[in-house]
Design an enzyme around this catalytic site. Structure first.
Site, PDB file in Angstrom:
ATOM      1  N   ARG A   5      46.144  35.443  -0.945  1.00 28.90           N
ATOM      2  CA  ARG A   5      47.217  34.573  -1.165  1.00 28.90           C
ATOM      3  C   ARG A   5      47.891  34.367   0.179  1.00 28.90           C
ATOM      4  O   ARG A   5      48.146  33.005   0.405  1.00 28.90           O
ATOM      5  CB  ARG A   5      48.147  35.022  -2.202  1.00 28.90           C
ATOM      6  CG  ARG A   5      47.354  35.288  -3.578  1.00 28.90           C
ATOM      7  CD  ARG A   5      48.438  35.560  -4.764  1.00 28.90           C
ATOM      8  NE  ARG A   5      47.664  36.169  -5.518  1.00 28.90           N
ATOM      9  CZ  ARG A   5      48.098  35.835  -7.120  1.00 28.90           C
ATOM     10  NH1 ARG A   5      48.876  35.117  -7.407  1.00 28.90           N
ATOM     11  NH2 ARG A   5      47.176  36.497  -7.977  1.00 28.90           N
TER      12      ARG A   5
ATOM     13  N   GLU B  78      39.687  28.671 -12.604  1.00 36.01           N
ATOM     14  CA  GLU B  78      38.214  28.736 -12.391  1.00 36.01           C
ATOM     15  C   GLU B  78      37.384  27.665 -13.081  1.00 36.01           C
ATOM     16  O   GLU B  78      36.481  27.338 -12.191  1.00 36.01           O
ATOM     17  CB  GLU B  78      37.759  30.122 -13.084  1.00 36.01           C
ATOM     18  CG  GLU B  78      38.299  31.506 -12.112  1.00 36.01           C
ATOM     19  CD  GLU B  78      39.567  31.785 -12.389  1.00 36.01           C
ATOM     20  OE1 GLU B  78      40.045  31.196 -13.447  1.00 36.01           O
ATOM     21  OE2 GLU B  78      39.987  32.395 -11.765  1.00 36.01           O
TER      22      GLU B  78
ATOM     23  N   ASP C 247      34.195  39.949 -10.029  1.00 34.46           N
ATOM     24  CA  ASP C 247      33.625  38.546 -10.013  1.00 34.46           C
ATOM     25  C   ASP C 247      33.490  38.069  -8.410  1.00 34.46           C
ATOM     26  O   ASP C 247      32.650  37.591  -8.115  1.00 34.46           O
ATOM     27  CB  ASP C 247      34.941  37.758 -10.652  1.00 34.46           C
ATOM     28  CG  ASP C 247      36.491  38.180 -10.384  1.00 34.46           C
ATOM     29  OD1 ASP C 247      36.526  39.122  -9.666  1.00 34.46           O
ATOM     30  OD2 ASP C 247      37.345  37.541 -10.686  1.00 34.46           O
TER      31      ASP C 247
ATOM     32  N   THR D   4      38.832  32.764  -2.244  1.00 39.55           N
ATOM     33  CA  THR D   4      38.976  32.975  -3.575  1.00 39.55           C
ATOM     34  C   THR D   4      40.318  32.598  -4.369  1.00 39.55           C
ATOM     35  O   THR D   4      40.431  32.528  -5.470  1.00 39.55           O
ATOM     36  CB  THR D   4      38.494  34.410  -4.145  1.00 39.55           C
ATOM     37  OG1 THR D   4      38.377  34.280  -5.564  1.00 39.55           O
ATOM     38  CG2 THR D   4      39.530  35.573  -3.911  1.00 39.55           C
TER      39      THR D   4
ATOM     40  N   GLU E 143      45.430  40.942  -3.160  1.00 38.75           N
ATOM     41  CA  GLU E 143      46.082  39.760  -3.554  1.00 38.75           C
ATOM     42  C   GLU E 143      46.981  39.272  -2.345  1.00 38.75           C
ATOM     43  O   GLU E 143      47.022  38.179  -2.185  1.00 38.75           O
ATOM     44  CB  GLU E 143      47.337  40.273  -4.600  1.00 38.75           C
ATOM     45  CG  GLU E 143      46.466  40.828  -5.914  1.00 38.75           C
ATOM     46  CD  GLU E 143      46.025  39.592  -6.801  1.00 38.75           C
ATOM     47  OE1 GLU E 143      45.986  38.280  -6.175  1.00 38.75           O
ATOM     48  OE2 GLU E 143      45.283  39.919  -7.788  1.00 38.75           O
TER      49      GLU E 143
HETATM   50  C1  DMJ Z   1      43.220  34.045  -8.445  1.00 36.96           C
HETATM   51  O1  DMJ Z   1      44.302  35.100  -7.848  1.00 36.96           O
HETATM   52  C2  DMJ Z   1      41.830  34.291  -7.597  1.00 36.96           C
HETATM   53  O2  DMJ Z   1      41.322  33.100  -8.009  1.00 36.96           O
HETATM   54  C3  DMJ Z   1      41.051  35.676  -7.896  1.00 36.96           C
HETATM   55  O3  DMJ Z   1      40.023  35.609  -7.323  1.00 36.96           O
HETATM   56  C4  DMJ Z   1      41.051  35.588  -9.413  1.00 36.96           C
HETATM   57  N1  DMJ Z   1      42.277  35.416 -10.008  1.00 36.96           N
HETATM   58  C5  DMJ Z   1      43.140  34.614  -9.798  1.00 36.96           C
HETATM   59  C6  DMJ Z   1      43.056  33.114 -10.694  1.00 36.96           C
HETATM   60  O4  DMJ Z   1      42.636  33.449 -11.962  1.00 36.96           O
END
Ligand code: DMJ
Length: 646
Positions: A281, A545, A410, A634, A277
Site C-alpha cells: 500500500r 478482486e 493468493d 497486488t 501491507e
Molecule cells: C488488498 O490489500 C490486496 O489486493 C491484497 O492482495 C489482498 N487483499 C486486499 C484487497 O482485498
C-alpha cells in the site's frame, strides 16, 4: 332551556322553512329545493350564484398547484400526509447530497427484493433479469423492522441514518436516481461509457469527502461514526489513493493529498507495521505515484519507508518477519508464532525490486529474491501449490497439507507471473513456478458446481476437497488473462473467462448484488442452487478482486459485458454501502438488502484498488496505464515493466 329538537335543527339548516311531513323521496327533495330557490329574493339568488361561480373559478385556478405539490413530495412524505403506514424514514441506501452540476446519468431501474430462494434453473445476468424485477424493497422494510439490531455489537443500518442531513438527502437521492444502468443494452453507448466513468469519479469524490471531513491524515475512515481508525498511523488511505486520483484526473484532490505527504507524512515513528501491507500500500503507492507524476517527493518517501522496512529480513532464515517497527528498526513475528504468511513474504517483490532499480541499491532486490529462491526449492508443495505458512527460523513450510488460492496464498501466484513480466519475461524460474501452479490448480482445485456448472477454485485440506472459495480468489481470472496476453497458453484465457463468470455470479446471486467474503459451491446432483453462503461469511469489505479481473478481461477481449457487470457492481456499492455524509462502508450481510448492516469502515483498498479498477474498466483508452508498459502490484499500484536494456 331544552335543547332544540332534531326537526328544528334540520329546518334551520334548510333555510328555516317549515316543510310539513318528512319525505325522503328524490322527487320530493328536488321539488323542495326548487321551491326554496324560488322563494329567495333576486338579490339572494344573485349572491348565491356569484359565490358559486367564484368558488368554481378558485377551484380551477388552484388545481395545478395542488397536484404539483403532491407530485413534489417524496413517496415517503406523501404517505406521511395521508397517514398510510409507518416506514423507516431512510431507505437502506445512504445516499449522497445531490450535486446539481453533475452531468445527467442514465435512468435508474428500481431495486428489487431478490429471492432468497432463487434456485436458478439457468443462469442469467442481472441485465436480463431486470425486467422481471419487482419493486417491493421499500414496502418490505416496515415488515422487516424486527431485524433491526439483530447483529450484536454492530452498528445497525438504521442506526447509521439517525442523522438529519442524511434523512433529507436520502429522499432526494431516491428521486434523482443518479446511478443507473441503461436498459438492457448489449453494448454501452459512448455516452453511457462516459457517464460510467463520471459515476466512478463521483464515487471516488464521495469516498474522498468522507475521508477528508472525518479521517484526514489517518489510516481509515469510519464513515458512520464520522471518525477514523488507525492501523499504522501513516495516512494509509491517503497514500493508497494518490495514483487513483492522478489516473482519474482529480487534480485538486491530488494536490491537497500531495501537500499532506510533503508536510505531514513522516515514517520516523515508533510504530509496528505489517511488512506486506505497508509494502503493497505505502511503498507501492509512493513508487507508482512517482512514476506517474515524475515528482521526486514520492520517490524520496518511498526510499524512506523502503529502508525502514528492511530490518524485517534480519531473520535466521532470511524469510522476513511479519512486523517491523519503522521507528526503532526492529522486527518480529506475531506474538503467537514464528511463522509468516506465504502470500505476505512472496508478494513484496515487485515493490522492492523496483526500489532497487530506481535507487541502484541492490540490497532491496537481493532480499526479496532470496525469499523467492527459497520458496522455489521448498518441500511441501503440491503440483506447484504452496501451503499457507512459512517459518522464519528454519525457512520451512508449516501447517502443511492445506492448499488454497484464497487468503494467505493468493498473491504468491499473482507475483510469480507479475515479476516475470516486470523483469522483461527473462526469469524462467518464476514462469515455470507459475505455469506449474496453474496446472496444480487445474488438477487439484478446479471443479464445477451443480446445477449450472460454474467453474470454481476450491481448497484442499489433507487430501480432502472443500468447495469453498474466497472472494480473494477472484484475482485469478485477471491474472490468467494477463498471462495469456503475455504469450502463455490460450487455455489460460478460456479458464479466465469461466472463472470470471463465476465471480460475477457470486455477486448476482446475492440479494444485494454484492459478493460475500466466502462462498461454498454445491457439487451434488440435485442441488437447486450453485452457491451457498455461511452466516459468518456474508460480509463484503468493498474488495476489488472481481472488478480487477473484469478490467483485465475487458482490456483483452473488449467484450462489453464485462463493463456492464462492473457497472452493476458499482451501482450496488452505491445502493448498499454509500454513506450520505461521505464515504462507503463495509457491510455485514450481502443477503439482506433491507438491512445490510454496515460495519463502519472504509478500507483503503476501496480507493486504492476497487474504484481505480472500475475507472480503468470503463475507459476505452488502452493507453491509460497500458498493460504492455505497466504491471499492477497486488494493491493496484502500477509499476513500470522494465525496459529490455535494464
Ligand atoms: C488488498 O490489500 C490486496 O489486493 C491484497 O492482495 C489482498 N487483499 C486486499 C484487497 O482485498
Amino acid at each position: 332551556m331544552n335543547p332544540p329538537s332534531r326537526q328544528d335543527y334540520v329546518s334551520i339548516s334548510f333555510a328555516g322553512q317549515g316543510s310539513g311531513v318528512y319525505n325522503n323521496s328524490k322527487q320530493w327533495r328536488r321539488q323542495s329545493c326548487w321551491r326554496k330557490w324560488k322563494q329567495l329574493s333576486r338579490l339572494q339568488r344573485s349572491l348565491i350564484l356569484f359565490i358559486l361561480v367564484l368558488l368554481f373559478i378558485c377551484g380551477i385556478a388552484s388545481y395545478p398547484s395542488i397536484t404539483e405539490h403532491l407530485s413534489g413530495l417524496t413517496e415517503e412524505e406523501q404517505n406521511t400526509e395521508s397517514n398510510i403506514d409507518l416506514r423507516p424514514i431512510i431507505p437502506h441506501v445512504l445516499p449522497e447530497p445531490v450535486n446539481q452540476a453533475r452531468p445527467p446519468l442514465p435512468e435508474q431501474t428500481s431495486q428489487r427484493k431478490l429471492p432468497n430462494k432463487r434456485g436458478p434453473p439457468f443462469l442469467q445476468n442481472r441485465l436480463q433479469k431486470k425486467e422481471n424485477v419487482s419493486n417491493t424493497v421499500v414496502e418490505d422494510k416496515a415488515a422487516d423492522k424486527k431485524k433491526e439490531g439483530e447483529e450484536e455489537g454492530v452498528i445497525n443500518w438504521r442506526g447509521a441514518v439517525i442523522d438529519t442531513d442524511q434523512a433529507t438527502e436520502g429522499v432526494k437521492d431516491e428521486e434523482n436516481n443518479e446511478d443507473s444502468l441503461p436498459n438492457q443494452k448489449a453494448k454501452p453507448s459512448k455516452e453511457s461509457a462516459i457517464n460510467w466513468l463520471e459515476a466512478v469519479r463521483e464515487a471516488f469524490r464521495h469516498a474522498w469527502k468522507g475521508y477528508k471531513d472525518f479521517a484526514w491524515g489517518h489510516d481509515e475512515l469510519r464513515p458512520l461514526s464520522k471518525s477514523y481508525s488507525e492501523w499504522f498511523g501513516l495516512g494509509l488511505t491517503l497514500i493508497d489513493a494518490l495514483d487513483t486520483m492522478w489516473i482519474m484526473g482529480l487534480k485538486e484532490e491530488f494536490e491537497e493529498a500531495k501537500a499532506w505527504v510533503a508536510t505531514e507524512l513522516t515514517f520516523n515513528k515508533n510504530v509496528d507495521v505489517n511488512l506486506f501491507e505497508s509494502t503493497i500500500r505505502i511503498l507501492g503507492g509512493l513508487l507508482s505515484t512517482y512514476h506517474l507524476t515524475g515528482d521526486t517527493l514520492f520517490l524520496d518517501k518511498a526510499k524512506d519507508i523502503g529502508s525502514r522496512l528492511m530490518p524485517a529480513f534480519n531473520t535466521p532464515s532470511k524469510i522476513p518477519y511479519s512486523d517491523v517497527n519503522i521507528g526503532k528498526g526492529t522486527a518480529h513475528p506475531p506474538r503467537w508464532t514464528s511463522d509468516s504468511t506465504v502470500a505476505e513474504v512472496t508478494s513484496i517483490q515487485l515493490e522492492f525490486r523496483e526500489l532497487a532499480r530506481l535507487t541502484q541499491e541492490p540490497q532491496y532486490q537481493v532480499a526479496v529474491a532470496e525469499v523467492m529462491k527459497q520458496v522455489h526449492k521448498l518441500d511441501g508443495k503440491l503440483d506447484g501449490l504452496v501451503p499457507m505458512f512459512i517459518n522464519t527460523n528454519n525457512g520451512q513450510f508449516t501447517h502443511q497439507g492445506i492448499y488454497t488460492l484464497g487468503a494467505r496464498a493468493d498473491s504468491y501466484y499473482e507475483y510469480l507471473l507479475k515479476q516475470w513480466i516486470q523483469g522483461g519475461k527473462k526469469e524462467n524460474q518464476l514462469l515455470e513456478d507459475y505455469l506449474q501452479a496453474i496446472e496444480g490448480v487445474k488438477k487439484n482445485l478446479l471443479q464445477k458446481s451443480s446445477p449450472n456448472g460454474l467453474t470454481f477454485v476450491g481448497e484442499l485440506s489433507h487430501g480432502q476437497f472443500s468447495p469453498k472459495m474466497d472472494h480473494l480468489v477472484c484475482f485469478l481470472p485477471g491474472t490468467l488473462a494477463l498471462g495469456a496476453h503475455n504469450g502463455l497458453p490460450a487455455d489460460h484465457m478460456d479458464l479466465a473467462k469461466q472463472l470470471m463468470e463465476t465471480c460475477y455470479q457470486m455477486y448476482v446471486q446475492m440479494e444485494t448484488g454484492l459478493s460475500p467474503e466466502i462462498v461454498h459451491f454445491n457439487m451434488h446432483q440435485g442441488s437447486t442452487r450453485d452457491i451457498d453462503v455461511k452466516l459468518a461469511d456474508r460480509h463484503n469489505l468493498l474488495r476489488p478482486e472481481t472488478v480487477e479481473s473484469l478490467f483485465y478481461l475487458y482490456r483483452f477481449t473488449k467484450e462489453h459485458k464485462y463493463q456492464e457487470w462492473g457497472y452493476e457492481i458499482l451501482q450496488n456499492f452505491n445502493k448498499y454501502t454509500k454513506v450520505s455524509s461521505g464515504g462507503y462502508t463495509s457491510i455485514n450481510n450481502v443477503r439482506d438488502p433491507d438491512y445490510p448492516s454496515p460495519r463502519d469502515k472504509m478500507e483503503s483498498f476501496f480507493l486504492g484498488e476497487t474504484l481505480k479498477y472500475l475507472y480503468l474498466l470503463f475507459s476505452d483508452d488502452s493507453n491509460l496505464i497500458s498493460l504492455d508498459q505497466y504491471v499492477f502490484n497486488t494493491e493496484a499500484h502500477p509499476l513500470p515493466i522494465w525496459p529490455s536494456t535494464a
